[in-house]
Design a protein around this motif. Structure first.
Motif, PDB file in Angstrom:
ATOM      1  N   LYS A  46       6.679 -10.686 -18.961  1.00 42.13           N
ATOM      2  CA  LYS A  46       5.418 -11.205 -18.423  1.00 42.13           C
ATOM      3  C   LYS A  46       5.127 -10.558 -17.065  1.00 42.13           C
ATOM      4  O   LYS A  46       6.023 -10.412 -16.238  1.00 42.13           O
ATOM      5  N   ILE A  47       3.862 -10.194 -16.880  1.00 42.76           N
ATOM      6  CA  ILE A  47       3.383  -9.730 -15.576  1.00 42.76           C
ATOM      7  C   ILE A  47       2.232 -10.648 -15.204  1.00 42.76           C
ATOM      8  O   ILE A  47       1.196 -10.668 -15.881  1.00 42.76           O
ATOM      9  N   ASP A  48       2.421 -11.443 -14.151  1.00 46.49           N
ATOM     10  CA  ASP A  48       1.386 -12.379 -13.714  1.00 46.49           C
ATOM     11  C   ASP A  48       0.209 -11.642 -13.093  1.00 46.49           C
ATOM     12  O   ASP A  48       0.321 -10.483 -12.683  1.00 46.49           O
ATOM     13  N   ILE A  49      -0.904 -12.358 -12.990  1.00 43.80           N
ATOM     14  CA  ILE A  49      -2.120 -11.773 -12.429  1.00 43.80           C
ATOM     15  C   ILE A  49      -1.891 -11.345 -10.978  1.00 43.80           C
ATOM     16  O   ILE A  49      -1.028 -11.885 -10.287  1.00 43.80           O
ATOM     17  N   ARG A  50      -2.646 -10.371 -10.576  1.00 45.93           N
ATOM     18  CA  ARG A  50      -2.651  -9.820  -9.222  1.00 45.93           C
ATOM     19  C   ARG A  50      -1.323  -9.177  -8.829  1.00 45.93           C
ATOM     20  O   ARG A  50      -1.084  -8.908  -7.661  1.00 45.93           O
ATOM     21  N   ALA A  51      -0.449  -8.930  -9.784  1.00 48.97           N
ATOM     22  CA  ALA A  51       0.864  -8.378  -9.469  1.00 48.97           C
ATOM     23  C   ALA A  51       0.771  -7.051  -8.721  1.00 48.97           C
ATOM     24  O   ALA A  51       1.577  -6.779  -7.844  1.00 48.97           O
ATOM     25  N   PHE A  52      -0.227  -6.237  -9.045  1.00 47.95           N
ATOM     26  CA  PHE A  52      -0.346  -4.920  -8.418  1.00 47.95           C
ATOM     27  C   PHE A  52      -1.658  -4.754  -7.649  1.00 47.95           C
ATOM     28  O   PHE A  52      -2.059  -3.639  -7.344  1.00 47.95           O
ATOM     29  N   GLU A  53      -2.308  -5.849  -7.321  1.00 45.91           N
ATOM     30  CA  GLU A  53      -3.579  -5.774  -6.592  1.00 45.91           C
ATOM     31  C   GLU A  53      -3.383  -5.106  -5.232  1.00 45.91           C
ATOM     32  O   GLU A  53      -2.401  -5.371  -4.530  1.00 45.91           O
ATOM     33  N   GLU A  54      -4.318  -4.245  -4.892  1.00 46.33           N
ATOM     34  CA  GLU A  54      -4.330  -3.528  -3.611  1.00 46.33           C
ATOM     35  C   GLU A  54      -3.165  -2.554  -3.433  1.00 46.33           C
ATOM     36  O   GLU A  54      -2.853  -2.154  -2.314  1.00 46.33           O
ATOM     37  N   CYS A  55      -2.527  -2.162  -4.508  1.00 44.11           N
ATOM     38  CA  CYS A  55      -1.474  -1.136  -4.456  1.00 44.11           C
ATOM     39  C   CYS A  55      -2.169   0.218  -4.625  1.00 44.11           C
ATOM     40  O   CYS A  55      -2.082   0.870  -5.663  1.00 44.11           O
ATOM     41  N   THR A  94       0.801  -1.225   0.000  1.00 47.80           N
ATOM     42  CA  THR A  94       0.000   0.000   0.000  1.00 47.80           C
ATOM     43  C   THR A  94       0.834   1.276   0.000  1.00 47.80           C
ATOM     44  O   THR A  94       0.305   2.343  -0.304  1.00 47.80           O
ATOM     45  N   GLN A  95       2.112   1.177   0.301  1.00 51.99           N
ATOM     46  CA  GLN A  95       2.978   2.359   0.289  1.00 51.99           C
ATOM     47  C   GLN A  95       3.824   2.464  -0.979  1.00 51.99           C
ATOM     48  O   GLN A  95       4.686   3.315  -1.097  1.00 51.99           O
ATOM     49  N   LEU A  96       3.531   1.604  -1.955  1.00 51.49           N
ATOM     50  CA  LEU A  96       4.233   1.633  -3.235  1.00 51.49           C
ATOM     51  C   LEU A  96       3.737   2.822  -4.049  1.00 51.49           C
ATOM     52  O   LEU A  96       2.528   3.000  -4.230  1.00 51.49           O
ATOM     53  N   ILE A  97       4.657   3.639  -4.555  1.00 49.27           N
ATOM     54  CA  ILE A  97       4.288   4.847  -5.299  1.00 49.27           C
ATOM     55  C   ILE A  97       4.533   4.690  -6.798  1.00 49.27           C
ATOM     56  O   ILE A  97       3.700   5.053  -7.617  1.00 49.27           O
ATOM     57  N   SER A  98       5.696   4.141  -7.170  1.00 45.77           N
ATOM     58  CA  SER A  98       5.985   3.963  -8.593  1.00 45.77           C
ATOM     59  C   SER A  98       6.881   2.757  -8.803  1.00 45.77           C
ATOM     60  O   SER A  98       7.622   2.357  -7.904  1.00 45.77           O
TER      61      SER A  98
END
Length: 86
Positions: free
Chosen positions: A65-74, A52-56
């Motif tokens: 490849k980017i797997d599913i849910r890689a950025f979920e809840e960010c 949750t504190q990820l900005i960029s």
């Protein structure tokens, strides 16, 4: 390794794996581990999930490849570049 978690996926390839990431992350195109160089090729399943504190996130052109849910809840992720290699 730059506070980024990796998993070896092949002889010379790795993927980013789950971690609690924050701030501005720069994923390198290669990493060195045990006197061997590995190409960073993928973001694994839920690799940044819940950070949750990820900005960029800056991704290298080696990402294929980017797997599913890689950025979920960010919820604070404001920017990410998508390399042409995807």
């Amino acid at each position: 390794m730059n506070n980024i978690n990796y998993q070896i996926t092949d002889d010379n390839k790795v993927m980013v794996t789950k971690g609690n990431y924050s701030g501005n992350i720069v994923i390198p195109d290669k990493i060195a581990f045990q006197n061997k160089t590995f190409i960073v090729e993928a973001l694994g399943y839920d690799s940044f999930m819940g950070s949750t504190q990820l900005i960029s996130v800056k991704l290298p052109e080696t990402i294929k490849k980017i797997d599913i849910r890689a950025f979920e809840e960010c919820v604070n992720l404001a920017s990410i570049n998508l390399p042409k290699s995807l």
